[in-house]
Design a protein around this motif. Sequence first.
Motif, mmCIF file in Angstrom:
data_model
loop_
_atom_site.group_PDB
_atom_site.id
_atom_site.type_symbol
_atom_site.label_atom_id
_atom_site.label_comp_id
_atom_site.label_asym_id
_atom_site.label_seq_id
_atom_site.Cartn_x
_atom_site.Cartn_y
_atom_site.Cartn_z
ATOM 1 N N LEU A 138 0.806 -0.691 -0.304
ATOM 2 C CA LEU A 138 0.375 -0.050 -0.012
ATOM 3 C C LEU A 138 1.417 1.422 -0.145
ATOM 4 O O LEU A 138 -0.047 2.851 0.061
ATOM 5 C CB LEU A 138 -0.956 0.136 1.555
ATOM 6 N N ASP A 139 2.308 1.109 0.043
ATOM 7 C CA ASP A 139 3.017 2.367 -0.373
ATOM 8 C C ASP A 139 3.476 2.790 -1.546
ATOM 9 O O ASP A 139 4.145 3.285 -1.771
ATOM 10 C CB ASP A 139 4.267 1.855 0.557
ATOM 11 N N SER A 140 2.916 2.406 -2.269
ATOM 12 C CA SER A 140 2.783 2.427 -4.394
ATOM 13 C C SER A 140 1.736 3.161 -4.667
ATOM 14 O O SER A 140 0.332 2.808 -4.476
ATOM 15 C CB SER A 140 2.713 0.891 -4.375
ATOM 16 N N ALA A 141 2.776 3.867 -4.869
ATOM 17 C CA ALA A 141 1.790 5.040 -5.803
ATOM 18 C C ALA A 141 0.639 5.030 -6.905
ATOM 19 O O ALA A 141 -0.411 5.114 -6.574
ATOM 20 C CB ALA A 141 2.394 6.129 -5.889
ATOM 21 N N LYS A 187 22.219 11.036 -16.413
ATOM 22 C CA LYS A 187 20.713 11.834 -16.304
ATOM 23 C C LYS A 187 20.090 10.614 -15.806
ATOM 24 O O LYS A 187 20.615 8.982 -15.597
ATOM 25 C CB LYS A 187 20.894 11.742 -17.586
ATOM 26 N N TYR A 188 18.491 10.586 -15.806
ATOM 27 C CA TYR A 188 18.160 9.759 -14.873
ATOM 28 C C TYR A 188 16.806 9.437 -15.543
ATOM 29 O O TYR A 188 16.160 10.381 -15.908
ATOM 30 C CB TYR A 188 17.647 10.428 -13.170
ATOM 31 N N ILE A 189 16.628 7.987 -15.082
ATOM 32 C CA ILE A 189 15.428 7.962 -16.262
ATOM 33 C C ILE A 189 14.114 6.817 -15.061
ATOM 34 O O ILE A 189 15.255 5.686 -13.885
ATOM 35 C CB ILE A 189 15.039 7.353 -17.173
ATOM 36 N N GLY A 190 13.208 7.258 -14.832
ATOM 37 C CA GLY A 190 11.903 6.424 -13.875
ATOM 38 C C GLY A 190 11.607 6.293 -14.996
ATOM 39 O O GLY A 190 10.674 6.205 -16.058
ATOM 40 N N PHE A 191 10.380 5.169 -13.789
ATOM 41 C CA PHE A 191 9.529 4.515 -14.476
ATOM 42 C C PHE A 191 7.708 4.876 -13.536
ATOM 43 O O PHE A 191 7.979 4.648 -12.036
ATOM 44 C CB PHE A 191 8.697 2.738 -14.224
ATOM 45 N N GLY A 192 6.670 5.882 -13.908
ATOM 46 C CA GLY A 192 5.896 5.831 -13.041
ATOM 47 C C GLY A 192 5.044 6.941 -12.890
ATOM 48 O O GLY A 192 5.656 7.836 -13.670
ATOM 49 N N LYS A 193 3.955 7.258 -12.573
ATOM 50 C CA LYS A 193 2.739 8.296 -12.455
ATOM 51 C C LYS A 193 2.736 8.928 -10.772
ATOM 52 O O LYS A 193 1.930 8.205 -11.028
ATOM 53 C CB LYS A 193 2.569 8.162 -13.551
ATOM 54 N N SER A 194 3.373 9.649 -10.916
ATOM 55 C CA SER A 194 3.176 10.079 -9.178
ATOM 56 C C SER A 194 4.535 11.345 -8.990
ATOM 57 O O SER A 194 4.936 11.230 -9.848
ATOM 58 C CB SER A 194 4.224 9.071 -8.389
ATOM 59 N N ASP A 195 3.686 12.099 -7.851
ATOM 60 C CA ASP A 195 4.050 13.267 -7.648
ATOM 61 C C ASP A 195 5.494 13.025 -7.872
ATOM 62 O O ASP A 195 5.789 14.133 -7.554
ATOM 63 C CB ASP A 195 3.390 13.650 -6.242
ATOM 64 N N ILE A 196 5.981 11.778 -7.050
ATOM 65 C CA ILE A 196 7.752 12.302 -6.813
ATOM 66 C C ILE A 196 8.550 12.105 -8.317
ATOM 67 O O ILE A 196 9.390 13.084 -7.657
ATOM 68 C CB ILE A 196 8.240 10.636 -6.276
ATOM 69 N N SER A 197 8.120 12.297 -9.140
ATOM 70 C CA SER A 197 8.353 12.669 -10.878
ATOM 71 C C SER A 197 8.808 13.800 -10.518
ATOM 72 O O SER A 197 10.130 14.801 -11.179
ATOM 73 C CB SER A 197 7.855 11.727 -11.563
#
Length: 322
Positions: free
Chosen positions: A71-74, A258-268
Amino acid sequence: MEKKITISDIAKKANVSKSTVSRYLNGGSVSKTTREKIDELVATYNYQPNTFAQSLKSKRNHTVGVIVPRLDSAAQVEMLRGLDSENTDDTFLIVNTYQDSNRELAEIEKMRTQNVRGLIILTANMTDEIRNTLLESDMPIVVQGQDESAFNRVLMNDLAAGEAVGAYARSLNPKRVLLLTIPTEHDWAIGHDRTEGIKNALSDIDVTTLETDFSITQSKTLAQAAMADQNFDLIIGATDRIVVGALQAGLESGQQAKYIGFGKSDISTTVTPNLTSFEYDFFHAGQQLYRLFNQVCDDSYKEPQRIVLDGELIERASTKSS
């Protein structure tokens, strides 16, 4: 005097469990085949349930079991919001299994005895035991996250996502890449599909691959250790949280990466620099899950349905030249 037929007798003749017959009598969900079999037996033997059971039979069960690994996953929170946005009648019984397959199995067994309408399972890795338990169940079941051909499922196109990130990474002309991913036994879609897509696109480039968990802390620790030995000009994390840990390590060690991630969250968009990230609409995925679940409950499909959702790469400051 002829012996009155019991629930146990019906269960034995139908070759199902007593709980399945009880669920049928109480208006719960059973498969079409099982329902027709029990209908025939009830008519043949003129079975008469008690008045309480008869009153329950006319009512629809409105409790749906929802099993999530964390449940800690956006992403999963957004999917739960999507489920709820489509819901008008049901009550969701949400259980967190803490990425523990034994707990997941136990919760599935518990749900089977609680006469829920059916199960929506957000699963990270389906074991043989979990798969077999679900296959033995008469409940309507929809799975998210794992491409299990025996089940109705909603998937994120993680292989294509990895390939898209890999192709974009190539365009940055990196010489040395650090890839932080998840063990396949913790999450197959991320640890295998997403990771393989990236590796395939960068097959001729020097890539150091490390396995971490979903936490920022562990990812930062592993990235710091790797950065102590060499410099990287591109760092890819299998989730935004993972790459944020690597970003913290890189800033502290002076890496010009340079940095790349995955997800759709406020953290981006709250970290500096803002993260380039491959994003899915997890809210929409939750909506799709609930719509499919209702269709499965209504016996709309003869064969398991497979819904695959794509995403898009959003370029932000973390990969732009300074």
